[in-house]
Motif scaffolding. Structure first.
Motif, PDB file in Angstrom:
ATOM      1  N   TYR A 182    -107.475 -45.758 -86.834  1.00  0.00           N
ATOM      2  CA  TYR A 182    -107.612 -45.030 -85.573  1.00  0.00           C
ATOM      3  C   TYR A 182    -108.521 -45.775 -84.606  1.00  0.00           C
ATOM      4  CZ  TYR A 182    -105.664 -41.058 -88.159  1.00  0.00           C
ATOM      5  OH  TYR A 182    -104.861 -40.247 -88.905  1.00  0.00           O
ATOM      6  N   ILE A 200    -111.396 -39.651 -79.592  1.00  0.00           N
ATOM      7  CA  ILE A 200    -111.054 -40.179 -80.923  1.00  0.00           C
ATOM      8  C   ILE A 200    -112.054 -39.681 -81.971  1.00  0.00           C
ATOM      9  CG2 ILE A 200    -110.579 -42.246 -82.284  1.00  0.00           C
ATOM     10  CD1 ILE A 200    -108.673 -41.871 -79.912  1.00  0.00           C
ATOM     11  N   PRO A 203    -112.599 -35.445 -82.191  1.00  0.00           N
ATOM     12  CA  PRO A 203    -111.561 -34.703 -82.912  1.00  0.00           C
ATOM     13  C   PRO A 203    -111.401 -35.149 -84.358  1.00  0.00           C
ATOM     14  CG  PRO A 203    -110.592 -36.054 -81.164  1.00  0.00           C
ATOM     15  CD  PRO A 203    -112.065 -36.097 -80.978  1.00  0.00           C
ATOM     16  N   TRP A 280    -103.883 -29.298 -85.941  1.00  0.00           N
ATOM     17  CA  TRP A 280    -103.132 -30.550 -86.013  1.00  0.00           C
ATOM     18  C   TRP A 280    -102.927 -31.071 -87.421  1.00  0.00           C
ATOM     19  CZ3 TRP A 280    -106.192 -34.288 -88.152  1.00  0.00           C
ATOM     20  CH2 TRP A 280    -107.575 -34.182 -87.970  1.00  0.00           C
ATOM     21  N   THR A 281    -103.723 -30.567 -88.383  1.00  0.00           N
ATOM     22  CA  THR A 281    -103.533 -31.062 -89.736  1.00  0.00           C
ATOM     23  C   THR A 281    -102.277 -30.483 -90.380  1.00  0.00           C
ATOM     24  OG1 THR A 281    -104.977 -29.312 -90.535  1.00  0.00           O
ATOM     25  CG2 THR A 281    -105.978 -31.460 -90.189  1.00  0.00           C
ATOM     26  N   ARG A 282    -101.726 -29.428 -89.742  1.00  0.00           N
ATOM     27  CA  ARG A 282    -100.525 -28.847 -90.329  1.00  0.00           C
ATOM     28  C   ARG A 282     -99.283 -29.145 -89.501  1.00  0.00           C
ATOM     29  NH1 ARG A 282    -102.514 -23.557 -90.090  1.00  0.00           N
ATOM     30  NH2 ARG A 282    -104.532 -24.522 -89.820  1.00  0.00           N
TER      31      ARG A 282
ATOM     32  N   PHE B 107    -102.631 -40.647 -83.259  1.00  0.00           N
ATOM     33  CA  PHE B 107    -103.787 -39.794 -83.449  1.00  0.00           C
ATOM     34  C   PHE B 107    -103.282 -38.398 -83.759  1.00  0.00           C
ATOM     35  CE2 PHE B 107    -105.088 -43.012 -80.215  1.00  0.00           C
ATOM     36  CZ  PHE B 107    -105.831 -43.780 -81.087  1.00  0.00           C
ATOM     37  N   PRO B 108    -103.588 -37.867 -84.950  1.00  0.00           N
ATOM     38  CA  PRO B 108    -102.937 -36.626 -85.395  1.00  0.00           C
ATOM     39  C   PRO B 108    -103.323 -35.406 -84.575  1.00  0.00           C
ATOM     40  CG  PRO B 108    -104.566 -37.364 -86.990  1.00  0.00           C
ATOM     41  CD  PRO B 108    -104.447 -38.447 -85.978  1.00  0.00           C
ATOM     42  N   TRP B 109    -104.430 -35.491 -83.813  1.00  0.00           N
ATOM     43  CA  TRP B 109    -104.851 -34.319 -83.034  1.00  0.00           C
ATOM     44  C   TRP B 109    -104.188 -34.295 -81.666  1.00  0.00           C
ATOM     45  CZ3 TRP B 109    -108.010 -38.011 -85.178  1.00  0.00           C
ATOM     46  CH2 TRP B 109    -108.436 -39.033 -84.322  1.00  0.00           C
ATOM     47  N   MET B 110    -103.367 -35.303 -81.359  1.00  0.00           N
ATOM     48  CA  MET B 110    -102.672 -35.311 -80.074  1.00  0.00           C
ATOM     49  C   MET B 110    -101.180 -35.115 -80.321  1.00  0.00           C
ATOM     50  SD  MET B 110    -104.286 -38.614 -78.172  1.00  0.00           S
ATOM     51  CE  MET B 110    -106.017 -39.004 -78.230  1.00  0.00           C
ATOM     52  N   LYS B 150     -96.809 -32.330 -82.878  1.00  0.00           N
ATOM     53  CA  LYS B 150     -97.922 -33.082 -83.445  1.00  0.00           C
ATOM     54  C   LYS B 150     -97.362 -34.031 -84.515  1.00  0.00           C
ATOM     55  CE  LYS B 150    -101.473 -31.202 -81.322  1.00  0.00           C
ATOM     56  NZ  LYS B 150    -102.157 -29.958 -81.598  1.00  0.00           N
ATOM     57  N   ALA B 152     -98.040 -34.534 -87.519  1.00  0.00           N
ATOM     58  CA  ALA B 152     -97.831 -33.940 -88.844  1.00  0.00           C
ATOM     59  C   ALA B 152     -96.482 -33.236 -88.943  1.00  0.00           C
ATOM     60  CB  ALA B 152     -98.963 -32.969 -89.160  1.00  0.00           C
TER      61      ALA B 152
END
Lengths: 282, 285
Positions: A182, A200, A203, A280-282, B107-110, B150, B152
């Motif tokens: 990342y 970056i 989050p 966002w992890t799911r 970037f997994p949060w975007m 997202k 994921a």
């Protein structure tokens, strides 16, 4: 087997089993139901113990006396200036924990950012927070009361010291654990220093930071109550000590239960807030 | 070491109606020595990557391929020697350079569109405009309907396509790929290889790619730098691949080169098997 199946087969077996299935599936899934069940069991045992005279009702009043008292809306202790109500005491204590934790989080964030941006200072910061972290929060109480006194600031300071070390360590560890990809990609995409932190790193460490906040809440919650019992002259801990000194054991019990319920509720709230942040992890 | 297929002609990106064009960067590795520990090190005496070429670093794991890629990106620096980018010795992150890894490219949060818009926002573009552009680039890789998803929620192939869309958005002059398709199934991998070739042809970007897949190297590369790991990681040979495009694995010429390379890799494996120090190095790497 056949004998057992027989009474079911007449009528409408399908409908009935569907209903049972739905019910049996719902029970283990509903956390709230289990929560209530567990507490009901404790209250019943407590009442039963008093009724059987295993417990001295003078020292440990049964729920049939405690609960109506708790719900009477007029629970307070002391006279004149020292008079403290449950609601008021709880609000004071929660505000202290909130303020102290916020201050701790702020300073810990500054330390963590410094440790990442300036490797030279990291070598100074790490030993400090590493030796602060293992100090039990209650160990700060005598020092604080001696130096700051018995007012609200002392309680906030205890919370602050309780969370600073562990929070700093957790934040630095979370920042170190950000996958190198990342950071490499962000750098190669021309990300500025500030955007790097904001878009970056921040989050990326939210999961670690949320866990750190939840863990340090328990430490802070216990420390502030202990401080209030040890001398600080207001708050939930103080109310319990006052109640004990005035031999109002019902209020002592209610105070203890309040500590448990509020701790549980705040932890749940933090968990929910974390889950929202972590979609966002799911 | 002659150079072939100099594809440095400026080409416009299809998504843009503007006249923006680009020329791939020219990279030169000279007398590189880089070591991490007593057991892992890499040497590259001379490797020239011409503007607009597609060079593949081929070798088994632990021979220093990723190290060379990090040096090319300017994210790491050699102990000795230098990497120059358009005749300038790299002192920091290489300009106009994009990296794509095997995983964790997004970037997994975007969301997908936020990922693609991110480098545009870095350049100071307004948010709505950047997102608008991002959706255009997503359209190019056929994923505009997943703009709000997202990472994921997307498959590995989709994620790599979005990474590629973001690459197109940044209009790089150098594209560095570290085994970008290794985690994908074979069909998806073939599709991604075609996407990559399209991007390359349409943009004139210089590509340096790492793979351990011989077939992939032959399908894509202008030049293959064969890396060996014994005694230290080094470039054992540089081959110009003059096969015609689009390439056909059934073509006898293709097969001949494949067999040649196969023999080299097998020899390299045998050498490694008789070198106990190397095995430990591989385990560390």
């Amino acid at each position: 087997m056949q004998a057992m199946q027989q009474p079911r087969s007449p009528g409408k077996p399908g409908q009935q089993t569907a209903l049972i299935n739905r019910f049996t599936r719902w029970i283990p899934q509903s956390n709230l139901l289990w929560f209530c069940l567990a507490w009901l069991l404790i209250i019943l045992l407590w009442e039963f113990g008093s009724w059987m005279e295993w417990l001295n009702p003078q020292i440990l009043p049964p729920p049939s006396q405690t609960l109506p008292y708790a719900l009477s809306g007029n629970i307070s202790i002391g006279f004149g200036q020292q008079k403290t109500g449950l609601l008021e005491a709880t609000t004071i204590t929660l505000a202290r924990v909130g303020t102290g934790m916020l201050a701790g989080l702020l300073v810990a964030s500054c330390l963590a950012v410094t440790a990442i941006e300036l490797p030279v200072l990291r070598r100074l910061i790490l030993p400090i927070v590493q030796s602060l972290a293992p100090i039990a929060p209650v160990a700060w109480i005598p020092f604080t009361i001696a130096v700051i006194g018995i007012g609200g600031q002392a309680a906030i300071f205890i919370v602050f010291m309780a969370v600073l070390g562990t929070m700093s360590l957790s934040l630095i560890a979370a920042l170190d654990d950000i996958p190198a990809e990342y950071l490499k990609i962000a750098r190669s995409l021309g990300t500025s220093r500030i955007r790097m932190w904001w878009h970056i790193r921040l989050p990326a460490i939210v999961p670690g930071a949320m866990t750190a906040i939840r863990m340090s809440f328990f430490g802070a919650w216990m420390a502030v109550l202990a401080g209030e019992m040890a001398g600080i002259n207001s708050g939930l801990g103080y109310m319990i000590i006052m109640a004990q000194q005035m031999y109002n054991m019902k209020l002592v019990m209610i105070g203890i239960l309040a500590i448990g319920f509020i701790g549980f509720a705040v932890d749940r709230l933090l968990l929910l807030a974390g889950a929202r942040l972590l979609q966002w992890t799911r | 070491m002659d150079t072939v297929n100099n594809m440095s002609q400026a080409t416009t990106y299809p998504a843009d109606n503007t006249t923006s064009s680009t020329t791939g960067a020219r990279l030169v590795f000279s007398n590189i020595r880089k070591s991490f520990s007593d057991t892992v090190s890499v040497e590259a005496d001379s490797l020239i990557i011409e503007s607009g070429s597609l060079t593949v670093l081929l070798g088994r794991s632990g021979c220093g391929k990723t190290t060379l890629l990090n040096l090319a990106a300017g994210l790491d620096f050699p102990d000795q020697g230098s990497v120059s980018y358009d005749n300038q010795i790299l002192q920091g992150p290489a300009p106009s350079t994009t990296l794509i890894f095997q995983t964790r490219n997004l970037f997994p949060w975007m969301t997908a569109e936020e990922n693609v818009a991110f480098p545009l926002r870095n350049q100071g573009m307004a948010k709505t405009e950047a997102l608008e552009h991002a959706r255009q680039y997503l359209k190019q890789v056929g994923l505009e309907s997943f703009a709000g998803h997202k990472p994921a929620q997307l498959s590995g192939g989709m994620r790599q396509r979005i990474a590629l869309a973001r690459t197109i958005a940044t209009k790089p002059r150098l594209l560095l790929l570290d085994e970008p398709f290794s985690a994908l199934d074979m069909q998806t991998r073939r599709m991604m290889q075609r996407y990559l070739l399209d991007v390359w042809k349409n943009s004139g970007v210089t590509i340096l790619m790492i793979t351990h897949d011989l077939h992939e190297a032959l399908m894509l590369a202008d030049r293959i730098a064969l890396m060996a790991s014994s005694p230290t990681g080094h470039i054992a040979d540089i081959l110009d691949i003059k096969l015609e495009r689009p390439r056909d694995p059934e073509d006898p010429a293709f097969r001949t080169v494949q067999q040649q390379l196969d023999r080299f890799l097998e020899h390299e494996t045998l050498l490694a098997e008789h070198d106990p120090t190397l095995e430990s190095a591989n385990q560390q790497a």
